[in-house]
Design a protein around this motif. Structure first.
Motif, PDB file in Angstrom:
ATOM      1  N   HIS A   1      -6.182   1.190   6.946  1.00 36.49           N
ATOM      2  CA  HIS A   1      -6.671   2.337   7.103  1.00 36.49           C
ATOM      3  C   HIS A   1      -7.952   2.243   5.823  1.00 36.49           C
ATOM      4  O   HIS A   1      -8.099   3.640   5.590  1.00 36.49           O
TER       5      HIS A   1
ATOM      6  N   CYS B   1       0.731  -1.305   0.054  1.00 37.84           N
ATOM      7  CA  CYS B   1       0.024   0.023   0.169  1.00 37.84           C
ATOM      8  C   CYS B   1       0.818   1.311   0.036  1.00 37.84           C
ATOM      9  O   CYS B   1       1.985   1.157   0.577  1.00 37.84           O
TER      10      CYS B   1
ATOM     11  N   CYS C   1      -7.133  -1.778   0.987  1.00 41.65           N
ATOM     12  CA  CYS C   1      -6.291  -2.001   2.230  1.00 41.65           C
ATOM     13  C   CYS C   1      -6.927  -2.053   3.327  1.00 41.65           C
ATOM     14  O   CYS C   1      -7.553  -1.173   3.837  1.00 41.65           O
TER      15      CYS C   1
ATOM     16  N   HIS D   1       0.180   4.036   1.200  1.00 43.34           N
ATOM     17  CA  HIS D   1      -0.227   4.898   2.385  1.00 43.34           C
ATOM     18  C   HIS D   1       0.873   4.486   3.494  1.00 43.34           C
ATOM     19  O   HIS D   1       1.964   5.125   3.604  1.00 43.34           O
TER      20      HIS D   1
HETATM   21  S1  FES Z   1      -1.522   1.291   5.009  1.00 45.87           S
HETATM   22 FE1  FES Z   1      -3.176   1.138   3.500  1.00 45.87          FE
HETATM   23  S2  FES Z   1      -4.385   2.473   3.902  1.00 45.87           S
HETATM   24 FE2  FES Z   1      -2.923   2.796   5.423  1.00 45.87          FE
END
Ligand code: FES
Length: 374
Positions: free
Chosen positions: A321, A299, A318, A301
């Motif tokens: 979060h 991901c 994912c 993020h």
């Molecule tokens: S690690 Fe994927 S949304 Fe935060």
């Protein structure tokens, strides 16, 4: 402090005449505090019992410093690279994380025990009753409070117990250093050094080297088994996580296992339904092979695996979060905290009908990388 109490305030001249003890009691009284009991833990200084207490506290702080040093040593020098079970060097590698946790935990624990013990054994014993009041503090309150704190410092004897002071400083200092080592440690490696190999920070484990093919490999649960993938192995709407494989690694069990462990390795191979409308990213129009698309599973993020695929809507979720990526639209983020599309791996099929990578990712895999362009 109430208005009633303010009527008994001393004049400035009287205030200037007061010693520390008087200011302490005045401050308590003006704040509606009644000091019921307030005396030194050690009325007679320099007794054997007092020295023994001081030695015990010194020992706790010294132990904290040692544990902090051990943490730094493990973090910086312990072998951390993946080693397959059953091969030489596996146990030192397997102990890396436990030792990191143990040494840092002991450093915090010993520091805490030292601080609590110091409070119990040297800070004056006090029993006070205080009424609550509203509003901010006046200059008078601030001065008397400072006097109280200074008094506690003097009575606790921290000024003349230099060994405790130094070991407490050492323990706290090394612990602070240890906590800094974690964020700073990852920034010490020079990203420009060795920037051409698959082990550099600028490439992933999918980088073809010396003209050798990089196949898409299925993870069967057996780290030493090699199963390659062909287009006919997947149904339309299917999805599978794949890893890189090189023929030169076939007879090396350690490399075969390590290829499944690298954080930049997992890729989602997705077969869309026929005639699915897809928007491709500019410059990556030929990264797919027919209905097959390969995206990094990491991901963008914070690096969790984006492994929940809904084939009807083409959404990848994912679970960490709740970021969602649109596979029909070059895996760009639709929802959640991720702001970058999932990097796409260029793929094709070789003359034997197996999927291979046509090259490395052309952008950073995962959440963070300095000087990233996308
Ligand atoms: S690690 Fe994927 S949304 Fe935060």
């Amino acid at each position: 402090m109430s208005g009633e109490q303010r009527q008994d305030l001393p004049s400035e001249a009287e205030l200037a005449e007061m010693n520390r003890d008087e200011l302490v009691r005045l401050g308590a009284k003006l704040d509606g505090v009644e000091i019921v009991h307030y005396e030194d833990r050690w009325p007679v200084k320099g007794t054997r019992a007092e020295r023994r207490a001081a030695r015990q506290i010194t020992l706790w702080f010294a132990l904290s410093a040692l544990a902090g040093l051990a943490f730094l040593g493990v973090f910086l020098f312990w072998p951390w690279r993946y080693v397959a079970p059953g091969t030489e060097g596996y146990w030192p590698y397997a102990l890396y994380n436990p030792l990191i946790g143990l040494t840092l935990g002991l450093a915090v624990l010993f520091l805490g025990i030292g601080a609590v013990n110091y409070t119990k054994k040297f800070i004056p014993e006090e029993l006070s009753v205080q009424e609550r009041h509203d509003g901010g503090s006046s200059e008078l309150d601030k001065q008397t409070l400072l006097a109280q704190l200074a008094d506690a410092g003097v009575r606790s004897g921290i000024g003349r117990r230099s060994l405790i002071r130094r070991t407490a400083g050492l323990g706290a200092g090394i612990f602070g250093l240890a906590t800094l080592a974690v964020p700073l440690g990852g920034m010490i490696r020079n990203p420009w050094k060795d920037s051409t190999t698959k082990d550099s920070l600028w490439h992933s484990s999918w980088l073809p080297e010396n003209g050798e093919k990089v196949y898409l490999r299925r993870h069967t649960g057996d780290a030493h088994e090699v199963v390659l993938i062909r287009p006919e192995d997947m149904d339309a709407g299917g999805f599978e996580t794949v890893f890189p494989f090189r023929e030169s690694e076939r007879d090396d069990p350690e490399k075969l296992a390590a290829a499944l462990k690298r954080s930049d390795a997992p890729v989602m191979l997705i077969r869309l339904r026929p005639n699915q409308q897809v928007v491709k990213r500019a410059g990556q129009e030929d990264f797919n092979y027919g209905d097959f698309y390969a995206y990094s599973k990491v991901c963008t993020h914070l690096g969790c695996p984006t492994s929940l695929y809904e084939q009807q809507t083409g959404r990848l979720l994912c679970p960490c979060h709740q970021s969602q990526f649109d596979v029909f639209h070059y895996a760009k983020p639709l929802f959640g905290p991720a702001t970058r599309a999932l990097p796409q791996l260029p793929i094709t099929v070789d003359e034997d009908g197996y999927f291979v990578a046509r090259g490395d990712f052309i952008e950073a895999v995962g959440p963070a990388f300095w000087e990233r362009k996308s």
